[in-house]
Scaffold this active site. Structure first.
Site, short mmCIF file in Angstrom:
data_model
loop_
_atom_site.label_atom_id
_atom_site.label_comp_id
_atom_site.label_asym_id
_atom_site.label_seq_id
_atom_site.Cartn_x
_atom_site.Cartn_y
_atom_site.Cartn_z
N CYS A 1 13.10 12.30 -27.14
CA CYS A 1 14.29 11.89 -26.40
C CYS A 1 14.89 10.62 -27.01
O CYS A 1 15.50 10.68 -28.07
CB CYS A 1 13.96 11.72 -24.92
N HIS B 1 10.63 16.53 -23.37
CA HIS B 1 9.48 15.63 -23.30
C HIS B 1 8.15 16.39 -23.28
O HIS B 1 7.65 16.72 -22.19
CB HIS B 1 9.58 14.77 -22.04
N GLU C 1 5.22 15.25 -23.60
CA GLU C 1 4.17 14.47 -22.93
C GLU C 1 4.12 14.75 -21.43
O GLU C 1 3.13 14.41 -20.76
CB GLU C 1 4.36 12.97 -23.20
#
Length: 236
Positions: A85, A194, A196
């Protein structure tokens, strides 16, 4: 394996990235934007957030942070670097990957669980996927529209540098539905969604199996570990 996660003023997802690294079986190393020391890490993550309040352009000021001198040098030497991002925006501003980012075409912040297609499964961060595999990764951005001139689009499409493409809906108006790209060498990858946030059951996107059970993002981090060991990551 030691994987550095850089914290910038305004970073939001650095701790999440550290946790993802730990869940993948590596050791996260917190790095500071104002330092020139990479502390001997074997890979680097530039996390999401709103570094420096997105002033000038998203990622523009952060790309000039002291540590980015070392990040650029390390990337040019083959060290794996992942930009997520805001980190994707930093990579573009630092010219480590092609293209640039502008405000979402609909001029609004968007948050959704986004389907992606893996277009390049041969990079340091994607070798655990299959070519053409569809995955679901959370997305949240306001300046996520990937743009480039016609010549650059033609070049990265032809050279296989498009790493991920949006499937089902283009959430921000990115050219050619591009969600992520790599450098020519394949050690540097940037993407808007994302990974994660899709690494642990109970905290990821919904899947047909169960709510919040999606863990497609974990493969990014196990892939780079496999790349460092020169072995093939297990395909998920």
């Amino acid at each position: 394996m030691r994987i550095g996660v850089v914290t910038f003023p305004g970073s939001l997802d650095d701790r999440d990235a550290q946790r993802a690294v730990r869940l993948a079986g590596a050791t996260p190393v917190a790095l500071w934007h104002g330092s020139h020391d990479l502390e001997g890490v074997e890979a680097i993550i530039l996390p999401g957030g709103f570094s420096y309040g997105d002033y000038l352009r998203a990622g523009a000021i952060a790309s000039l942070s002291p540590i980015m001198t070392e990040v650029v040098d390390a990337a040019n030497k083959g060290v794996p670097v992942l930009g997520i991002c805001n980190g994707f925006q930093m990579l573009a501003e630092a010219r480590l990957i092609p293209g640039a980012h502008t405000r979402n075409a609909h001029q609004q912040f968007i948050r959704r669980d986004q389907r992606l297609r893996v277009e390049n499964a041969a990079t340091d961060w994607t070798n655990g996927f299959e070519q053409g595999q569809e995955i679901t990764i959370p997305l949240k951005n306001a300046d996520g529209r990937f743009i480039a001139d016609d010549e650059t689009i033609k070049r990265i499409e032809g050279q296989g540098q498009v790493a991920f493409r949006y499937v089902g809906v283009n959430p921000n108006g990115s050219f050619d539905d591009i969600a992520g790209v790599s450098n020519e060498r394949g050690n540097v990858v940037g993407l808007m969604p994302h990974p994660e946030h899709a690494t642990e059951p109970g905290f990821g996107p919904d899947t047909p199996a169960a709510m919040s059970s999606g863990v497609d993002g974990l493969t990014f981090f196990t892939s780079v570990i496999a790349a460092s060991l020169k072995i093939e990551a297990p395909v998920k």
